[in-house]
Design a protein around this motif. Structure first.
Motif, mmCIF file in Angstrom:
data_model
loop_
_atom_site.group_PDB
_atom_site.id
_atom_site.type_symbol
_atom_site.label_atom_id
_atom_site.label_comp_id
_atom_site.label_asym_id
_atom_site.label_seq_id
_atom_site.Cartn_x
_atom_site.Cartn_y
_atom_site.Cartn_z
ATOM 1 N N ALA A 1 0.856 -1.204 0.000
ATOM 2 C CA ALA A 1 0.000 0.000 0.000
ATOM 3 C C ALA A 1 0.884 1.243 0.000
ATOM 4 O O ALA A 1 1.979 1.225 0.554
ATOM 5 C CB ALA A 1 -0.909 0.015 1.220
ATOM 6 N N HIS A 2 0.388 2.304 -0.627
ATOM 7 C CA HIS A 2 1.142 3.571 -0.581
ATOM 8 C C HIS A 2 0.403 4.556 0.310
ATOM 9 O O HIS A 2 -0.835 4.594 0.325
ATOM 10 C CB HIS A 2 1.372 4.153 -1.975
ATOM 11 N N MET A 3 1.182 5.342 1.058
ATOM 12 C CA MET A 3 0.599 6.262 2.025
ATOM 13 C C MET A 3 0.622 7.707 1.558
ATOM 14 O O MET A 3 0.181 8.601 2.267
ATOM 15 C CB MET A 3 1.331 6.117 3.366
ATOM 16 N N LEU B 1 -3.151 -3.430 -2.237
ATOM 17 C CA LEU B 1 -4.311 -2.913 -1.506
ATOM 18 C C LEU B 1 -4.902 -1.656 -2.139
ATOM 19 O O LEU B 1 -5.576 -0.871 -1.478
ATOM 20 C CB LEU B 1 -3.913 -2.639 -0.048
ATOM 21 N N GLU B 2 -4.636 -1.475 -3.449
ATOM 22 C CA GLU B 2 -5.293 -0.389 -4.187
ATOM 23 C C GLU B 2 -6.789 -0.705 -4.275
ATOM 24 O O GLU B 2 -7.204 -1.852 -4.100
ATOM 25 C CB GLU B 2 -4.721 -0.296 -5.615
ATOM 26 N N PRO B 3 -7.617 0.311 -4.573
ATOM 27 C CA PRO B 3 -9.050 0.057 -4.698
ATOM 28 C C PRO B 3 -9.349 -0.959 -5.806
ATOM 29 O O PRO B 3 -8.596 -1.071 -6.770
ATOM 30 C CB PRO B 3 -9.620 1.423 -5.085
ATOM 31 N N ASP C 1 5.742 6.943 -1.913
ATOM 32 C CA ASP C 1 5.936 7.693 -3.171
ATOM 33 C C ASP C 1 5.283 7.082 -4.410
ATOM 34 O O ASP C 1 5.724 7.347 -5.522
ATOM 35 C CB ASP C 1 7.447 7.869 -3.420
ATOM 36 N N GLU C 2 4.217 6.300 -4.245
ATOM 37 C CA GLU C 2 3.616 5.659 -5.429
ATOM 38 C C GLU C 2 3.077 6.689 -6.416
ATOM 39 O O GLU C 2 3.179 6.522 -7.627
ATOM 40 C CB GLU C 2 2.490 4.710 -5.001
ATOM 41 N N GLU C 3 2.505 7.765 -5.885
ATOM 42 C CA GLU C 3 1.868 8.751 -6.772
ATOM 43 C C GLU C 3 2.891 9.539 -7.587
ATOM 44 O O GLU C 3 2.512 10.262 -8.511
ATOM 45 C CB GLU C 3 0.988 9.720 -5.960
ATOM 46 N N ASP D 1 -7.897 6.119 -2.193
ATOM 47 C CA ASP D 1 -6.612 5.850 -2.862
ATOM 48 C C ASP D 1 -5.477 6.402 -2.006
ATOM 49 O O ASP D 1 -5.018 7.483 -2.244
ATOM 50 C CB ASP D 1 -6.616 6.464 -4.261
ATOM 51 N N MET D 2 -5.009 5.610 -0.986
ATOM 52 C CA MET D 2 -5.528 4.319 -0.608
ATOM 53 C C MET D 2 -5.297 4.021 0.860
ATOM 54 O O MET D 2 -4.867 2.950 1.241
ATOM 55 C CB MET D 2 -4.894 3.220 -1.482
ATOM 56 N N LYS D 3 -5.608 5.010 1.702
ATOM 57 C CA LYS D 3 -5.393 4.792 3.132
ATOM 58 C C LYS D 3 -6.320 3.707 3.678
ATOM 59 O O LYS D 3 -5.943 2.960 4.581
ATOM 60 C CB LYS D 3 -5.541 6.110 3.887
HETATM 61 ZN ZN LIG Z 1 -3.098 4.454 -5.405
#
Ligand SMILES: [Zn+2]
Length: 372
Positions: free
Chosen positions: A79-81, A166-168, A141-143, A108-110
């Motif tokens: 997951a990205h924070m 764990l993305e939507p 840093d995914e975004e 997206d995506m806490k």
């Molecule tokens: Zn995402």
């Protein structure tokens, strides 16, 4: 599985309040303080469930938690924070209307990270243990391309039994088996300046050459194969009476397969500039396509079986947007979309999660971790 679902339904308000806690700590990409605060909160939840390591760097920590399972085989949860919203963008950071909860990065995506924590909590509360050892990786840093996280993601994925992202899910709840690869080219065009009125023939117009380049680039698209090229940024020139000696172009590339990326890359680099001008091409594919393997379809079958037991269906979706699953699909069976249902990612004041699906989606994830 029914007991897991009941337990989670009873705790829907707790799950929601944990999501609220994470959302209220705004964490746009590159905002180290916010990202580290989010990681602090998750670390406090994970508490004694397993070991937690923090990899510190200049843009916000990478958090890696490991929870022992019945075997030493490993399942990775990703997951990205970070979020796409600068601080203060949203009118209200958190709001609930009917069965929707709104907030920057909620969907997206806490929520995905919170669901992972609750899947693990539920397994523990019911006196059970995950079938495999769980590596939960929360990245900063995914975004913005995952440059810092990529080595951690790939390092964990190597040798793993499965990677669950764990993305939507897709808008109808389907899991994502394939994502397009994403490329980003930056092309500088060099020409020669001259007086537009006195001796234009001495100049070489970089903008005209860029226009030629764009028309060639568009020819490289293959819409049947899903290959698209978007020249979406252009800048150039100095003032209107000087022949433009420079232009810069940014081009977005999307492809379903690695060979398509190679075809486009080679062809793009072979485009001949107009006489007296020159192209300098940087960038390229920064996320390879997430291509499904046999292992992906085995994971999907398992998810379908678990979902059916919980009273719903999940199908397979293929989507254009990339995720960190794009880095893992070649290294381990990868299935994406285990996060919260909702919609309108990246849309200020609109992004939301669907509250009634928090329990069933979390139960699905718990099932994936419990079953061998
Ligand atoms: Zn995402």
């Amino acid at each position: 599985m029914k007991d897991i679902l009941e337990y989670l339904k009873d705790h829907t308000n707790d799950i929601l309040s944990d999501i609220e806690k994470l959302v209220r700590v705004e964490s746009p990409s590159n905002y180290k303080d916010g990202i580290n605060q989010v990681q602090d909160v998750v670390q406090s939840w994970l508490g004694s469930m397993g070991t937690v390591k923090r990899h510190t760097n200049e843009i916000g920590d990478v958090l890696h938690a490991q929870i022992q399972g019945q075997s030493s085989e490993r399942v990775i949860l990703l997951a990205h924070m970070d979020t796409v919203y600068p601080i203060g963008t949203w009118e209200e950071i958190w709001s609930i209307k009917d069965d929707r909860a709104y907030g920057p990065g909620a969907y997206d995506m806490k929520a995905g990270a919170v669901q992972a924590v609750w899947a693990l909590r539920t397994i523990q509360a019911l006196g059970q243990k995950p079938a495999c050892t769980v590596d939960l990786l929360l990245t900063p840093d995914e975004e913005v391309g995952s440059a810092v996280s990529r080595p951690f993601i790939e390092g964990l994925a190597r040798g793993a039994k499965a990677v669950l992202v764990l993305e939507p899910p897709f808008m109808n709840g389907d899991l994502k088996v394939a994502r397009k690869g994403v490329g980003d080219y930056k092309i500088r065009v060099y020409g020669k300046a001259a007086h537009q009125g006195v001796e234009p023939e001495k100049g070489r117009n970089a903008i005209v050459s860029a226009a030629h380049l764009i028309s060639e680039i568009i020819q490289l698209q293959d819409l049947e194969k899903g290959t698209t090229l978007g020249p979406n940024v252009i800048r150039g020139g100095t003032v209107s009476n000087v022949v433009a000696d420079n232009a810069t172009l940014e081009v977005d590339l999307r492809i379903w397969s690695a060979p398509e990326a190679e075809r486009v890359d080679a062809a793009l680099r072979a485009i001949q500039p107009l006489e007296g001008t020159r192209y300098e091409i940087s960038g390229g594919l920064n996320r390879p396509p997430m291509e499904p393997s046999d292992g992906t379809y085995q994971l999907l079958e398992k998810a379908q079986h678990i979902a059916n037991g919980l009273g719903f269906n999940v199908g397979a979706a293929r989507v254009g947007g990339g995720s960190d699953g794009n880095f893992t699909s070649k290294l381990a069976p990868t299935l994406d979309g285990f996060g919260a249902a909702g919609a309108d990612a990246h849309q200020k004041d609109l992004e939301y999660i669907h509250i009634p699906s928090l329990a069933p989606r979390t139960a699905l994830l718990a099932g994936m971790l419990l079953e061998k």
